[in-house]
Enzyme design. Structure first.
Site, PDB file in Angstrom:
ATOM      1  N   GLY A 281      41.980  44.047  43.882  1.00  0.00           N
ATOM      2  CA  GLY A 281      42.085  43.673  45.292  1.00  0.00           C
ATOM      3  C   GLY A 281      42.570  44.825  46.169  1.00  0.00           C
ATOM      4  O   GLY A 281      43.020  44.600  47.300  1.00  0.00           O
TER       5      GLY A 281
ATOM      6  N   HIS B 196      46.346  54.461  41.778  1.00  0.00           N
ATOM      7  CA  HIS B 196      46.295  53.599  40.585  1.00  0.00           C
ATOM      8  C   HIS B 196      47.277  54.131  39.530  1.00  0.00           C
ATOM      9  O   HIS B 196      47.311  53.627  38.412  1.00  0.00           O
ATOM     10  CB  HIS B 196      44.897  53.636  39.951  1.00  0.00           C
ATOM     11  CG  HIS B 196      43.807  52.963  40.732  1.00  0.00           C
ATOM     12  ND1 HIS B 196      43.961  51.761  41.378  1.00  0.00           N
ATOM     13  CD2 HIS B 196      42.495  53.309  40.923  1.00  0.00           C
ATOM     14  CE1 HIS B 196      42.811  51.430  41.949  1.00  0.00           C
ATOM     15  NE2 HIS B 196      41.912  52.348  41.687  1.00  0.00           N
TER      16      HIS B 196
HETATM   17  P1  A3P Z   1      35.351  40.607  42.319  1.00  0.00           P
HETATM   18  O1  A3P Z   1      34.642  41.667  41.557  1.00  0.00           O
HETATM   19  O2  A3P Z   1      36.061  39.639  41.420  1.00  0.00           O
HETATM   20  O3  A3P Z   1      34.520  39.934  43.336  1.00  0.00           O
HETATM   21  P2  A3P Z   1      39.330  46.575  44.177  1.00  0.00           P
HETATM   22  O4  A3P Z   1      39.329  46.526  45.674  1.00  0.00           O
HETATM   23  O5  A3P Z   1      40.689  46.813  43.583  1.00  0.00           O
HETATM   24  O6  A3P Z   1      38.281  47.471  43.660  1.00  0.00           O
HETATM   25  O7  A3P Z   1      39.003  45.095  43.698  1.00  0.00           O
HETATM   26  C1  A3P Z   1      37.731  44.598  43.870  1.00  0.00           C
HETATM   27  C2  A3P Z   1      37.790  43.095  43.946  1.00  0.00           C
HETATM   28  O8  A3P Z   1      38.316  42.697  45.220  1.00  0.00           O
HETATM   29  C3  A3P Z   1      36.396  42.528  43.851  1.00  0.00           C
HETATM   30  O9  A3P Z   1      36.547  41.298  43.132  1.00  0.00           O
HETATM   31  C4  A3P Z   1      36.047  42.318  45.315  1.00  0.00           C
HETATM   32  O10 A3P Z   1      35.023  41.365  45.526  1.00  0.00           O
HETATM   33  C5  A3P Z   1      37.369  41.854  45.885  1.00  0.00           C
HETATM   34  N1  A3P Z   1      37.508  42.061  47.328  1.00  0.00           N
HETATM   35  C6  A3P Z   1      37.103  43.122  48.066  1.00  0.00           C
HETATM   36  N2  A3P Z   1      37.403  42.943  49.361  1.00  0.00           N
HETATM   37  C7  A3P Z   1      38.011  41.750  49.459  1.00  0.00           C
HETATM   38  C8  A3P Z   1      38.544  40.991  50.566  1.00  0.00           C
HETATM   39  N3  A3P Z   1      38.497  41.448  51.808  1.00  0.00           N
HETATM   40  N4  A3P Z   1      39.091  39.785  50.289  1.00  0.00           N
HETATM   41  C9  A3P Z   1      39.141  39.315  49.028  1.00  0.00           C
HETATM   42  N5  A3P Z   1      38.663  39.973  47.949  1.00  0.00           N
HETATM   43  C10 A3P Z   1      38.099  41.177  48.165  1.00  0.00           C
END
Ligand code: A3P
Length: 328
Positions: free
Chosen positions: A79, A140
């Site tokens: 997230g 990270h």
């Molecule tokens: P999923 O692959 O489960 O859909 P990161 O940003 O750490 O790379 O994490 C990616 C995850 O956050 C993905 O999950 C993505 O869809 C979700 N994500 C990205 N933007 C978001 C938002 N504005 N609100 C909620 N989830 C979000």
């Protein structure tokens, strides 16, 4: 004996942008198979691709933290994109209106840069003097490997993670979008096996999470531990808590004016993922912005795990998190 030709060296030592220090280190570290790159290396207990490790080393040597820096820390695929958007919008809420907001035209990863993956990548030493205070960075990097100055300066950190099962599934999908064609598709079973052994970038993920969990218990005023699930369940409560933690609480007046709802709407999955910049743009690294938006939901792992995988994961999480007070 003649000195080795370049071509005699292992491929990972021929990569561009690695310092001699990094190459020497790489040669001495435990090595394992990566998901996107051929090799991962274990450094200070955690696994990295060589380029990431170079970023960590350069950052460790050169990043000088200020005491009011704010650091967003996440294991990959928990997230980060959402947290970056919300934090940027909260901190800068008096600078921009919703019609001219940078989030409308710029991906959150550009607005809140990663230390080791962007600012200090490829042994770059960035000039950070133009960053407005408080400077906002993300990383990270596991706690053990954070640059010393971050710890010495007592920078505030938000650590966001999600259920490792969801993190794994999100990472697996992301990997298959990024994987070079020559490596073919990464099978779920293969990824599962290495993830469970802790062998994935910035893994073992449980250790990563536990380090920051312990820090948040010892120094709650400096380390705020947050779960994606909590953000999804109570976004306005969490946004207000974050604002308070950052030292810029949402006032009663702002609340009445609907500031919280406005920021949440601006940063929502639906809104961000439908912006042109996030549908068609890409980061300077070449990664498409759309790859950071998939489902944005809690619990997608149930659609992928076999009963055996469920059991195995539960067994590992029981052992790893036992006695920590942490549950997913
Ligand atoms: P999923 O692959 O489960 O859909 P990161 O940003 O750490 O790379 O994490 C990616 C995850 O956050 C993905 O999950 C993505 O869809 C979700 N994500 C990205 N933007 C978001 C938002 N504005 N609100 C909620 N989830 C979000």
């Amino acid at each position: 004996m003649s000195s080795p030709q370049v071509t005699d060296l292992p491929k990972f030592l021929q990569e561009e942008g690695l310092t001699q220090e990094c190459k020497t280190l790489l040669s001495s570290l435990p090595r394992n198979k990566g998901w996107i790159v051929v090799n991962l290396f274990q450094y200070q207990g955690f696994w990295y691709a060589s380029r990431q490790l170079q970023g960590v080393l350069t950052c460790q040597h050169h990043f000088q933290a200020n005491s009011d820096d704010l650091l967003l820390v996440t294991p990959p695929k928990s997230g980060t994109t959402w947290l970056k958007a919300i934090t940027f919008a909260v901190i800068n809420r008096n600078r921009y209106s919703s019609s001219d907001h940078p989030l409308l035209t710029t991906n959150p990863h550009e607005l809140v840069p990663f230390l080791e993956l962007k600012l200090f990548v490829d042994n770059q030493i960035p000039d950070l003097t133009s960053f407005a205070s408080p400077r906002l960075f993300s990383t990270h990097i596991p706690y053990v490997s954070l640059p010393e100055s971050v710890k010495q300066q007592g920078c505030k950190m938000v650590f966001l993670c999600t259920d490792p099962r969801d993190m794994f599934i999100s990472n697996w999908h992301f990997t298959n979008k990024l994987r070079p064609q020559t490596m073919g598709t990464l099978l779920l079973e293969e990824a599962f096996e290495s993830f469970c052994k802790g062998v994935c970038v910035y893994g073992p993920i449980w250790d990563h999470i536990l380090e920051y969990w312990k820090q948040s218990l010892e120094r709650p005023e400096k380390v705020y531990f947050l779960k994606f699930e909590e953000m999804k369940a109570e976004p306005s409560v969490q946004l207000k808590t974050l604002a308070e933690f950052f030292g810029c609480p949402i006032s009663e007046e702002e609340e009445k004016e609907g500031v919280v709802e406005e920021i949440l709407k601006l940063c929502s999955f639906d809104h961000l993922s439908n912006l042109d910049v996030n549908k068609t743009g890409q980061l300077p690294s070449g990664v498409e912005n759309s790859m950071f938006f998939r489902k944005g939901e809690v619990g997608d792992w149930v659609n992928h795990f076999t009963p055996e995988m469920v059991k195995e994961f539960e067994r590992i999480m029981d052992v790893k998190f036992h006695g920590s007070g942490l549950q997913f």
